[in-house]
Design an enzyme around this catalytic site. Structure first.
Site, PDB file in Angstrom:
ATOM      1  N   CYS A 131       0.849  -1.190   0.000  1.00  0.00           N
ATOM      2  CA  CYS A 131       0.000   0.000   0.000  1.00  0.00           C
ATOM      3  C   CYS A 131       0.883   1.237   0.000  1.00  0.00           C
ATOM      4  O   CYS A 131       1.886   1.301   0.717  1.00  0.00           O
ATOM      5  CB  CYS A 131      -0.907   0.003   1.235  1.00  0.00           C
ATOM      6  SG  CYS A 131      -2.002   1.436   1.347  1.00  0.00           S
ATOM      7  N   HIS A 173      -9.048  -3.364  -2.480  1.00  0.00           N
ATOM      8  CA  HIS A 173      -8.082  -2.587  -1.702  1.00  0.00           C
ATOM      9  C   HIS A 173      -8.460  -1.111  -1.675  1.00  0.00           C
ATOM     10  O   HIS A 173      -8.492  -0.483  -0.603  1.00  0.00           O
ATOM     11  CB  HIS A 173      -6.694  -2.773  -2.319  1.00  0.00           C
ATOM     12  CG  HIS A 173      -5.590  -2.054  -1.607  1.00  0.00           C
ATOM     13  ND1 HIS A 173      -4.567  -2.711  -0.966  1.00  0.00           N
ATOM     14  CD2 HIS A 173      -5.333  -0.730  -1.450  1.00  0.00           C
ATOM     15  CE1 HIS A 173      -3.741  -1.824  -0.431  1.00  0.00           C
ATOM     16  NE2 HIS A 173      -4.182  -0.609  -0.719  1.00  0.00           N
ATOM     17  N   GLU A 174      -8.772  -0.554  -2.846  1.00  0.00           N
ATOM     18  CA  GLU A 174      -9.077   0.879  -2.911  1.00  0.00           C
ATOM     19  C   GLU A 174     -10.441   1.200  -2.303  1.00  0.00           C
ATOM     20  O   GLU A 174     -10.604   2.231  -1.641  1.00  0.00           O
ATOM     21  CB  GLU A 174      -8.997   1.371  -4.355  1.00  0.00           C
ATOM     22  CG  GLU A 174      -7.628   1.207  -4.999  1.00  0.00           C
ATOM     23  CD  GLU A 174      -6.492   1.814  -4.180  1.00  0.00           C
ATOM     24  OE1 GLU A 174      -6.723   2.816  -3.465  1.00  0.00           O
ATOM     25  OE2 GLU A 174      -5.371   1.280  -4.251  1.00  0.00           O
ATOM     26  N   HIS A 177     -10.233   1.426   1.424  1.00  0.00           N
ATOM     27  CA  HIS A 177      -9.714   2.709   1.905  1.00  0.00           C
ATOM     28  C   HIS A 177     -10.850   3.679   2.232  1.00  0.00           C
ATOM     29  O   HIS A 177     -10.755   4.461   3.187  1.00  0.00           O
ATOM     30  CB  HIS A 177      -8.820   3.349   0.845  1.00  0.00           C
ATOM     31  CG  HIS A 177      -7.375   3.008   0.969  1.00  0.00           C
ATOM     32  ND1 HIS A 177      -6.624   3.253   2.096  1.00  0.00           N
ATOM     33  CD2 HIS A 177      -6.510   2.455   0.074  1.00  0.00           C
ATOM     34  CE1 HIS A 177      -5.374   2.857   1.905  1.00  0.00           C
ATOM     35  NE2 HIS A 177      -5.275   2.371   0.688  1.00  0.00           N
TER      36      HIS A 177
END
Length: 223
Positions: A131, A173-174, A177
């Site tokens: 990351c 993953h994004e 966030h």
């Protein structure tokens, strides 16, 4: 069980002011690192806090920051902006064996607004993941290997799309966030490695050797 993050305390006006300051600076902003509160907050849904021209300019800037890092995705909170917006793009050359094992195919540039995903089926895959907000570290994360993504495009049109393999990993993953989650929340912590150790020892197409040597998932294949 993962703890639910609190909503950002930023008002729409504060979000817009933050974006305007970043855009007016004329330089690439730094990527916020772990420990900053914005990475542990639920980002605000985009609901017109920015003018369309500001949104377009922000997306272009995020793409430049992502390329400069370099990375394959960047979420607005990583620039200190608690807004549900992320950019994705994976055009890097990967050797054929690694691409085949990891299901890694090129991902054309995509900007996603207010995204949410759901797993499709019961398949999963475990690989090392890094990351831009945890510089210098990588760890193994098991994720669904196929997801359905609901999102809005920058023009305000609702869209749906399915992703598999490495593309599905980037999407998750994004999007995580924007919910105040980092990959280490889902990682096998015994696998945690510096980039130097990963490059020297564990950068194989799959995680079997790392699992055996570091004592995690010893009998579990990478997919």
């Amino acid at each position: 069980m993962l703890q639910l993050a609190k909503p950002t305390p930023f008002s729409p006006a504060q979000i817009r002011e933050t974006v305007q300051e970043i855009l007016a600076s004329g330089v690439l902003p730094p990527i916020v690192q772990a420990g900053h509160p914005v990475l542990r907050q639920q980002a605000a849904e985009y609901s017109g806090q920015l003018r369309s021209s500001e949104l377009e300019e922000l997306i272009l800037l995020m793409r430049r920051v992502m390329h400069d890092a370099p990375g394959v995705g960047l979420a607005a909170p990583q620039l200190g902006i608690p807004l549900q917006l992320a950019v994705l793009e994976d055009r890097y050359d990967v050797d054929p064996e690694t691409a085949a094992v990891r299901g890694r195919a090129p991902l054309e540039f995509l900007a996603i607004v207010n995204p949410s995903y759901q797993a499709v089926g019961h398949g999963s895959a475990a690989f090392y993941e890094g990351c831009l907000s945890l510089q210098g570290l990588q760890a193994v994360v098991s994720r669904p290997d196929r997801v359905h993504l609901d999102f809005t495009d920058p023009g305000g049109m609702p869209r749906q799309q399915e992703f598999s393999g490495w593309q599905a990993r980037i999407v998750q993953h994004e999007t995580d966030h924007l919910r105040g989650m980092l990959y280490i929340d889902k990682a096998e912590l015994r696998s945690l490695s510096t980039n130097a150790e990963y490059g020297a020892r564990w950068c194989h197409p799959d995680i079997r050797l790392a699992g055996q040597e570091l004592g995690f998932l010893p009998d579990t294949p990478s997919a």
